[in-house]
Design a protein around this motif. Structure first.
Motif, PDB file in Angstrom:
ATOM      1  N   ARG A 264     -28.173  13.272   3.280  1.00 13.30           N
ATOM      2  CA  ARG A 264     -28.121  12.489   2.074  1.00 13.30           C
ATOM      3  C   ARG A 264     -29.128  11.190   2.358  1.00 13.30           C
ATOM      4  NH1 ARG A 264     -22.705  12.264  -1.332  1.00 13.30           N
ATOM      5  NH2 ARG A 264     -24.135  11.031  -2.180  1.00 13.30           N
ATOM      6  N   ARG A 265     -28.774  10.695   3.765  1.00 20.84           N
ATOM      7  CA  ARG A 265     -29.709   9.607   4.129  1.00 20.84           C
ATOM      8  C   ARG A 265     -30.933   9.609   4.031  1.00 20.84           C
ATOM      9  NH1 ARG A 265     -25.197   9.207   7.733  1.00 20.84           N
ATOM     10  NH2 ARG A 265     -26.241   9.772   9.436  1.00 20.84           N
ATOM     11  N   PHE A 266     -31.386  10.944   4.492  1.00 19.07           N
ATOM     12  CA  PHE A 266     -32.944  11.255   4.548  1.00 19.07           C
ATOM     13  C   PHE A 266     -33.569  11.409   2.949  1.00 19.07           C
ATOM     14  CE2 PHE A 266     -32.993  11.620   9.090  1.00 19.07           C
ATOM     15  CZ  PHE A 266     -34.259  11.642   9.478  1.00 19.07           C
ATOM     16  N   VAL A 267     -32.464  12.021   2.168  1.00 13.96           N
ATOM     17  CA  VAL A 267     -32.966  11.962   0.732  1.00 13.96           C
ATOM     18  C   VAL A 267     -33.101  10.613   0.009  1.00 13.96           C
ATOM     19  CG1 VAL A 267     -31.921  12.296  -1.673  1.00 13.96           C
ATOM     20  CG2 VAL A 267     -31.689  14.183   0.128  1.00 13.96           C
ATOM     21  N   GLU A 268     -32.369   9.808   0.544  1.00 17.85           N
ATOM     22  CA  GLU A 268     -32.769   8.151   0.085  1.00 17.85           C
ATOM     23  C   GLU A 268     -33.777   7.792   0.613  1.00 17.85           C
ATOM     24  OE1 GLU A 268     -30.936   6.435  -2.135  1.00 17.85           O
ATOM     25  OE2 GLU A 268     -29.764   8.326  -2.560  1.00 17.85           O
ATOM     26  N   SER A 269     -34.188   8.033   2.011  1.00 16.59           N
ATOM     27  CA  SER A 269     -35.483   7.400   2.572  1.00 16.59           C
ATOM     28  C   SER A 269     -36.598   8.053   1.919  1.00 16.59           C
ATOM     29  CB  SER A 269     -35.535   7.632   4.026  1.00 16.59           C
ATOM     30  OG  SER A 269     -34.499   7.146   4.830  1.00 16.59           O
ATOM     31  N   VAL A 270     -36.515   9.148   1.471  1.00 19.18           N
ATOM     32  CA  VAL A 270     -37.769   9.913   0.781  1.00 19.18           C
ATOM     33  C   VAL A 270     -37.825   9.355  -0.434  1.00 19.18           C
ATOM     34  CG1 VAL A 270     -38.642  12.252  -0.125  1.00 19.18           C
ATOM     35  CG2 VAL A 270     -37.591  12.116   2.262  1.00 19.18           C
ATOM     36  N   ILE A 271     -36.786   9.408  -1.230  1.00 17.73           N
ATOM     37  CA  ILE A 271     -36.878   8.565  -2.606  1.00 17.73           C
ATOM     38  C   ILE A 271     -37.459   7.122  -2.496  1.00 17.73           C
ATOM     39  CG2 ILE A 271     -35.478   7.718  -4.406  1.00 17.73           C
ATOM     40  CD1 ILE A 271     -33.624  10.149  -4.089  1.00 17.73           C
ATOM     41  N   ARG A 272     -36.840   6.307  -1.676  1.00 20.79           N
ATOM     42  CA  ARG A 272     -37.440   5.119  -1.415  1.00 20.79           C
ATOM     43  C   ARG A 272     -38.943   5.291  -1.060  1.00 20.79           C
ATOM     44  NH1 ARG A 272     -32.395   3.885   1.121  1.00 20.79           N
ATOM     45  NH2 ARG A 272     -30.993   3.002  -0.493  1.00 20.79           N
ATOM     46  N   SER A 273     -39.536   6.062  -0.572  1.00 26.50           N
ATOM     47  CA  SER A 273     -40.914   6.270  -0.181  1.00 26.50           C
ATOM     48  C   SER A 273     -41.806   6.126  -1.318  1.00 26.50           C
ATOM     49  CB  SER A 273     -41.078   7.409   0.970  1.00 26.50           C
ATOM     50  OG  SER A 273     -41.253   8.627   0.168  1.00 26.50           O
ATOM     51  N   ASP A 274     -41.224   6.683  -2.434  1.00 20.97           N
ATOM     52  CA  ASP A 274     -42.130   6.658  -3.673  1.00 20.97           C
ATOM     53  C   ASP A 274     -43.416   7.345  -3.608  1.00 20.97           C
ATOM     54  OD1 ASP A 274     -42.229   5.967  -6.385  1.00 20.97           O
ATOM     55  OD2 ASP A 274     -43.695   4.454  -5.912  1.00 20.97           O
ATOM     56  N   ASN A 275     -43.403   8.817  -3.118  1.00 22.77           N
ATOM     57  CA  ASN A 275     -44.412   9.594  -3.145  1.00 22.77           C
ATOM     58  C   ASN A 275     -45.443   9.176  -1.989  1.00 22.77           C
ATOM     59  OD1 ASN A 275     -43.357  11.770  -4.749  1.00 22.77           O
ATOM     60  ND2 ASN A 275     -44.306  10.506  -6.489  1.00 22.77           N
ATOM     61  N   GLN A 276     -45.161   8.370  -1.245  1.00 18.45           N
ATOM     62  CA  GLN A 276     -46.069   7.848  -0.215  1.00 18.45           C
ATOM     63  C   GLN A 276     -45.318   7.874   1.187  1.00 18.45           C
ATOM     64  OE1 GLN A 276     -49.227   6.697  -1.099  1.00 18.45           O
ATOM     65  NE2 GLN A 276     -48.562   6.996  -3.092  1.00 18.45           N
TER      66      GLN A 276
END
Length: 142
Positions: free
Chosen positions: A61-73
């Motif tokens: 779940r924490r990684f999901v949040e990190s990926v979401i915050r990366s905004d496709n970058q």
């Protein structure tokens, strides 16, 4: 899982991992509840598995949040960490299915409970589904 997500693939595979880790943790409860006379060693092991799987679920779940915050970058290092986490999740699911098979074959209480045997087979099949998804993702990266 469909494989046409393109740049969303890391998030999609994490979604799968998050879902299946939660399912596996819940499956430990199902097994304990279904087989009321399950031997203490298996009850204790299932409780440990529940804790381990829930910890992995929270980590995903924490990684999901990190990926979401990366905004496709997504930086290459984060992408590699996602692949490493998926590898870990795959290995954990393989170990969990091995444990489930052990319980099915070695537990007297399970051997005497045909319903429990069917449910455990179903639990194994569900984890095997995730294993297949994870292997496809990982082998596609090599």
């Amino acid at each position: 899982m469909q494989f046409y997500y393109g740049s969303q693939m890391p998030l999609r595979v994490l979604d799968e991992a998050e879902f299946w880790k939660e399912q596996e943790a819940e499956h430990t409860v199902v097994m304990r509840e279904l087989v009321r006379n399950l031997e203490k060693e298996y009850v204790d092991a299932l409780k440990r598995w529940e804790d381990v799987l829930e910890t992995t679920h929270q980590h995903v779940r924490r990684f999901v949040e990190s990926v979401i915050r990366s905004d496709n970058q997504m930086p290459p290092a984060l992408y590699q960490q996602v692949l490493d986490l998926v590898t870990f999740c795959l290995q954990e699911s393989v170990a969990f299915t091995q444990f489930c098979r052990q319980v099915k074959h070695e537990s007297e209480a399970v051997r005497e409970n045909p319903t429990a045997q069917v449910v455990i087979d179903h639990i194994i099949d569900e984890s095997d589904y995730f294993i297949g998804i994870a292997q496809t993702i990982l082998y596609g990266q090599n």
